[in-house]
Design a protein around this motif. Structure first.
Motif, short mmCIF file in Angstrom:
data_model
loop_
_atom_site.label_atom_id
_atom_site.label_comp_id
_atom_site.label_asym_id
_atom_site.label_seq_id
_atom_site.Cartn_x
_atom_site.Cartn_y
_atom_site.Cartn_z
N MET A 153 31.53 35.17 34.44
CA MET A 153 31.48 36.41 34.31
C MET A 153 32.62 36.58 33.91
O MET A 153 34.25 35.99 34.25
CB MET A 153 31.22 37.18 35.32
N ARG A 154 33.43 37.57 33.05
CA ARG A 154 34.97 37.51 32.59
C ARG A 154 35.83 38.07 33.72
O ARG A 154 35.08 39.41 34.17
CB ARG A 154 34.87 37.84 31.03
N ARG A 155 37.04 37.72 34.11
CA ARG A 155 37.98 38.95 34.76
C ARG A 155 38.75 40.22 34.04
O ARG A 155 38.35 40.03 32.74
CB ARG A 155 38.77 38.11 35.41
N PRO A 156 38.35 41.08 34.69
CA PRO A 156 38.40 42.34 34.19
C PRO A 156 40.19 42.29 33.69
O PRO A 156 40.80 41.38 35.23
CB PRO A 156 38.53 43.48 35.05
N ARG A 157 40.99 43.24 33.36
CA ARG A 157 42.13 43.06 32.76
C ARG A 157 42.48 44.62 32.59
O ARG A 157 41.90 45.49 32.98
CB ARG A 157 42.41 42.51 31.25
N ASP B 121 42.49 47.05 44.82
CA ASP B 121 42.75 46.87 46.45
C ASP B 121 42.93 44.85 45.22
O ASP B 121 42.47 44.66 44.61
CB ASP B 121 41.52 47.21 47.14
N ILE B 122 43.68 44.55 46.01
CA ILE B 122 44.27 43.03 45.94
C ILE B 122 43.57 42.62 47.21
O ILE B 122 43.72 42.64 48.23
CB ILE B 122 44.95 42.64 44.95
N THR B 123 43.77 40.63 47.28
CA THR B 123 43.72 40.41 47.79
C THR B 123 45.04 38.59 47.57
O THR B 123 45.38 38.90 46.52
CB THR B 123 42.29 38.89 47.58
N ALA B 124 46.10 38.89 48.18
CA ALA B 124 46.62 37.70 48.50
C ALA B 124 47.25 37.34 49.54
O ALA B 124 46.29 37.69 50.79
CB ALA B 124 47.89 38.26 47.83
N THR B 125 47.85 35.50 49.48
CA THR B 125 48.45 35.04 51.19
C THR B 125 49.51 36.01 50.99
O THR B 125 50.24 35.28 50.62
CB THR B 125 47.94 34.12 51.04
N ALA B 126 49.49 35.93 52.49
CA ALA B 126 51.22 36.40 52.55
C ALA B 126 51.72 36.31 54.38
O ALA B 126 51.21 35.69 55.00
CB ALA B 126 51.28 38.12 52.76
N THR C 186 55.26 39.54 53.44
CA THR C 186 55.83 38.99 51.55
C THR C 186 54.76 37.64 51.06
O THR C 186 54.57 36.84 52.06
CB THR C 186 57.28 37.31 52.10
N VAL C 187 54.41 38.30 50.14
CA VAL C 187 53.23 37.68 49.26
C VAL C 187 54.24 36.53 48.96
O VAL C 187 54.89 36.30 47.88
CB VAL C 187 52.98 38.27 48.24
N GLU C 188 52.85 35.77 49.08
CA GLU C 188 53.59 34.17 49.06
C GLU C 188 52.34 33.46 47.90
O GLU C 188 52.85 32.40 47.61
CB GLU C 188 53.58 33.64 50.41
N SER C 189 51.76 34.28 47.71
CA SER C 189 51.13 33.56 46.43
C SER C 189 50.31 34.64 45.37
O SER C 189 50.71 35.60 45.08
CB SER C 189 49.81 32.93 47.07
N ASP C 190 49.96 34.20 44.48
CA ASP C 190 49.11 34.38 42.99
C ASP C 190 48.25 35.81 44.25
O ASP C 190 47.74 35.73 44.66
CB ASP C 190 48.97 34.05 41.82
N TYR C 191 47.79 36.91 43.46
CA TYR C 191 47.43 37.96 44.02
C TYR C 191 45.51 37.47 43.13
O TYR C 191 45.43 37.46 42.20
CB TYR C 191 47.64 39.29 43.55
N PHE C 192 44.92 38.57 43.93
CA PHE C 192 43.39 38.51 43.06
C PHE C 192 42.71 39.19 42.88
O PHE C 192 42.94 40.65 44.05
CB PHE C 192 42.81 37.15 43.43
N TRP C 193 42.26 40.04 42.25
CA TRP C 193 41.34 41.42 42.16
C TRP C 193 40.42 41.06 40.89
O TRP C 193 40.05 40.27 40.12
CB TRP C 193 42.02 42.46 41.36
N ASP C 194 39.12 41.74 41.31
CA ASP C 194 37.63 41.58 40.23
C ASP C 194 37.40 42.93 40.15
O ASP C 194 37.26 43.44 40.47
CB ASP C 194 37.32 40.09 40.57
N GLU C 195 36.08 43.05 39.38
CA GLU C 195 34.84 43.59 39.35
C GLU C 195 34.17 44.64 40.37
O GLU C 195 34.31 45.94 40.35
CB GLU C 195 33.71 43.90 38.69
N ALA C 196 34.47 44.26 41.41
CA ALA C 196 34.51 44.35 43.05
C ALA C 196 35.47 45.04 44.08
O ALA C 196 35.26 45.91 44.82
CB ALA C 196 33.67 43.36 44.30
N SER C 197 37.06 44.77 43.69
CA SER C 197 37.99 45.70 44.19
C SER C 197 37.92 47.24 44.08
O SER C 197 37.07 47.99 42.76
CB SER C 197 39.23 44.84 43.11
N GLY C 198 38.34 48.07 44.53
CA GLY C 198 38.17 48.82 44.45
C GLY C 198 39.54 49.38 44.06
O GLY C 198 40.71 48.82 43.40
N CYS C 199 39.34 50.22 43.06
CA CYS C 199 40.61 51.04 42.08
C CYS C 199 40.73 53.06 41.80
O CYS C 199 39.41 53.51 42.33
CB CYS C 199 39.68 50.88 40.96
N VAL C 200 41.48 52.80 42.27
CA VAL C 200 41.62 54.72 41.83
C VAL C 200 42.43 55.14 40.86
O VAL C 200 43.50 54.10 41.08
CB VAL C 200 42.49 55.26 43.73
#
Length: 71
Positions: A1-5, A23-28, A36-50
């Motif tokens: 599956m291709r990650r959304p852009r 909505d993103i997932t990150a390590t802080a 303080t965000v310390e990593s790359d962030y991740f979002w995909d097709e299941a992430s919430g969007c407004v």
């Protein structure tokens, strides 16, 4: 599956495609001064969007489908 852009997103309700809250997932690192965000962030097709135009709220997958229909 291709990650959304970002370029693939459009609101299924109003067609807006300029900006969204996602909505993103990150390590802080967290201490008394706040996170303080310390990593790359991740979002995909299941992430919430407004949509920031009409405030439609759904999963990124629905915003991606709207863009495919509009192309």
């Amino acid at each position: 599956m291709r990650r959304p852009r970002f370029e693939d997103l459009a609101c299924p309700r109003c067609g807006h495609h300029d900006d969204f809250h996602v909505d993103i997932t990150a390590t802080a690192y967290l201490d008394a001064s706040g996170p303080t965000v310390e990593s790359d962030y991740f979002w995909d097709e299941a992430s919430g969007c407004v949509c920031l135009s009409c405030h439609y709220d759904d999963r990124v997958a629905e915003f991606t489908k709207a863009a495919e229909v509009g192309s």
